[in-house]
Write an enzyme that holds these catalytic residues in place. Structure first.
Site, PDB file in Angstrom:
ATOM      1  N   GLY A  97     121.121  13.807  48.801  1.00 11.84           N
ATOM      2  CA  GLY A  97     120.759  12.820  47.783  1.00 11.84           C
ATOM      3  C   GLY A  97     121.377  11.456  48.021  1.00 11.84           C
ATOM      4  O   GLY A  97     121.556  11.014  49.155  1.00 11.84           O
ATOM      5  N   ASP A 153     124.395  10.485  47.642  1.00  8.94           N
ATOM      6  CA  ASP A 153     125.693  10.592  48.323  1.00  8.94           C
ATOM      7  C   ASP A 153     125.498  10.466  49.844  1.00  8.94           C
ATOM      8  O   ASP A 153     126.165   9.661  50.514  1.00  8.94           O
ATOM      9  CB  ASP A 153     126.290  11.961  47.951  1.00  8.94           C
ATOM     10  CG  ASP A 153     127.755  12.099  48.278  1.00  8.94           C
ATOM     11  OD1 ASP A 153     128.352  11.127  48.751  1.00  8.94           O
ATOM     12  OD2 ASP A 153     128.302  13.197  48.045  1.00  8.94           O
ATOM     13  N   TYR A 198     122.012  18.045  40.667  1.00  4.88           N
ATOM     14  CA  TYR A 198     122.747  18.603  39.523  1.00  4.88           C
ATOM     15  C   TYR A 198     121.866  18.900  38.305  1.00  4.88           C
ATOM     16  O   TYR A 198     122.361  19.406  37.288  1.00  4.88           O
ATOM     17  CB  TYR A 198     123.920  17.691  39.141  1.00  4.88           C
ATOM     18  CG  TYR A 198     125.142  17.816  40.050  1.00  4.88           C
ATOM     19  CD1 TYR A 198     125.145  18.649  41.166  1.00  4.88           C
ATOM     20  CD2 TYR A 198     126.306  17.104  39.780  1.00  4.88           C
ATOM     21  CE1 TYR A 198     126.261  18.755  41.989  1.00  4.88           C
ATOM     22  CE2 TYR A 198     127.433  17.207  40.598  1.00  4.88           C
ATOM     23  CZ  TYR A 198     127.398  18.041  41.694  1.00  4.88           C
ATOM     24  OH  TYR A 198     128.514  18.147  42.497  1.00  4.88           O
TER      25      TYR A 198
HETATM   26  P1  ADP Z   1     123.393  14.552  41.567  1.00  4.39           P
HETATM   27  O1  ADP Z   1     124.013  15.613  42.448  1.00  4.39           O
HETATM   28  O2  ADP Z   1     124.431  13.795  40.742  1.00  4.39           O
HETATM   29  O3  ADP Z   1     122.260  15.077  40.761  1.00  4.39           O
HETATM   30  P2  ADP Z   1     121.548  13.310  43.507  1.00  4.39           P
HETATM   31  O4  ADP Z   1     121.899  12.404  44.626  1.00  4.39           O
HETATM   32  O5  ADP Z   1     120.984  14.638  43.838  1.00  4.39           O
HETATM   33  O6  ADP Z   1     122.878  13.420  42.592  1.00  4.39           O
HETATM   34  O7  ADP Z   1     120.519  12.594  42.542  1.00  4.39           O
HETATM   35  C1  ADP Z   1     120.840  11.572  41.658  1.00  4.39           C
HETATM   36  C2  ADP Z   1     119.683  10.574  41.611  1.00  4.39           C
HETATM   37  O8  ADP Z   1     119.787   9.703  42.741  1.00  4.39           O
HETATM   38  C3  ADP Z   1     118.283  11.198  41.692  1.00  4.39           C
HETATM   39  O9  ADP Z   1     117.432  10.517  40.778  1.00  4.39           O
HETATM   40  C4  ADP Z   1     117.868  10.899  43.146  1.00  4.39           C
HETATM   41  O10 ADP Z   1     116.456  10.788  43.267  1.00  4.39           O
HETATM   42  C5  ADP Z   1     118.504   9.540  43.310  1.00  4.39           C
HETATM   43  N1  ADP Z   1     118.650   9.029  44.688  1.00  4.39           N
HETATM   44  C6  ADP Z   1     118.594   9.674  45.874  1.00  4.39           C
HETATM   45  N2  ADP Z   1     118.751   8.785  46.888  1.00  4.39           N
HETATM   46  C7  ADP Z   1     118.914   7.554  46.314  1.00  4.39           C
HETATM   47  C8  ADP Z   1     119.097   6.227  46.802  1.00  4.39           C
HETATM   48  N3  ADP Z   1     119.163   5.970  48.111  1.00  4.39           N
HETATM   49  N4  ADP Z   1     119.200   5.205  45.901  1.00  4.39           N
HETATM   50  C9  ADP Z   1     119.153   5.441  44.573  1.00  4.39           C
HETATM   51  N5  ADP Z   1     118.979   6.659  44.037  1.00  4.39           N
HETATM   52  C10 ADP Z   1     118.855   7.709  44.906  1.00  4.39           C
END
Ligand code: ADP
Length: 186
Positions: free
Chosen positions: A43, A45, A136
């Site tokens: 994601g 991260d 999550y």
């Molecule tokens: P968590 O484990 O806290 O749920 P995720 O990374 O899986 O974190 O998802 C949190 C949000 O970030 C989701 O809406 C996902 O689509 C979004 N996301 C993923 N990549 C990016 C990015 N490059 N920029 C912004 N948001 C993103």
């Protein structure tokens, strides 16, 4: 395509929502939806570590060896490495377990602790992703309400922050935050 932006003003600060990729943001700080081990992952991260390079992971490892795993709802700050942002603030949102495990309080805490850490470092502008609504599994409409109410409450206080941007990755998430922002103004 001109990307959509909705902005409200709170005291001397602006709160905006946009659809986009947080790694492209030019705010002074970016918030990472990290996990307690701070070792990167999928994601947002993974995207932040890929774009920011190894200096971010290096500092994360030092933090973990100093203080152990990061508890849910807390936040730490590192360099932004190769990102345009100077800092990355890593916070851990809650995993959704149905809503009776303190998820709402922990999600609010993830936003609030990130904002406090930004303010303590004299950050004037910061971008957040939609914490916890990806891997999550936090329901996005409820998460959006918590994000917006926590940020607006913070900006009503005295703070060096002048700009907060919620960077939403997909149209469904953007629409949920757009509704929550409209509700918050009523
Ligand atoms: P968590 O484990 O806290 O749920 P995720 O990374 O899986 O974190 O998802 C949190 C949000 O970030 C989701 O809406 C996902 O689509 C979004 N996301 C993923 N990549 C990016 C990015 N490059 N920029 C912004 N948001 C993103």
């Amino acid at each position: 395509m001109v990307s959509q932006r909705i902005t409200i003003t709170i005291n001397q600060a602006r709160l905006s929502i946009i659809q986009g990729d947080i790694t492209h943001q030019t705010t002074t700080a970016l918030v990472n939806a990290a996990n307690p081990g701070l070792m990167g992952g999928g994601g947002v991260d993974g995207a932040i570590h890929r774009a920011g390079g190894p200096a971010i992971l290096e500092e994360c490892k030092q933090i973990i060896s100093r203080q152990g795993r990061l508890p849910t709802g807390e936040a730490v700050i590192t360099t932004g490495g190769n990102l345009k942002a100077r800092y990355v603030i890593h916070t851990v949102g809650p995993i959704w377990h149905g809503g009776n495990k303190g998820e709402a309080r922990l999600l609010a805490s993830a936003y609030e602790q990130s904002l406090k850490l930004a303010a303590a470092n004299q950050v004037d502008s910061i971008s957040f992703p939609s914490i916890s609504t990806g891997i999550y599994s936090y329901p996005v409409r409820e998460a959006a309400r918590i994000a917006i109410s926590t940020i607006t409450a913070f900006l009503r206080q005295t703070t060096p922050l002048r700009e907060v941007v919620l960077v939403l990755f997909d149209p469904k998430t953007f629409n949920a935050y757009s509704s929550a922002l409209q509700e918050s103004e009523q």
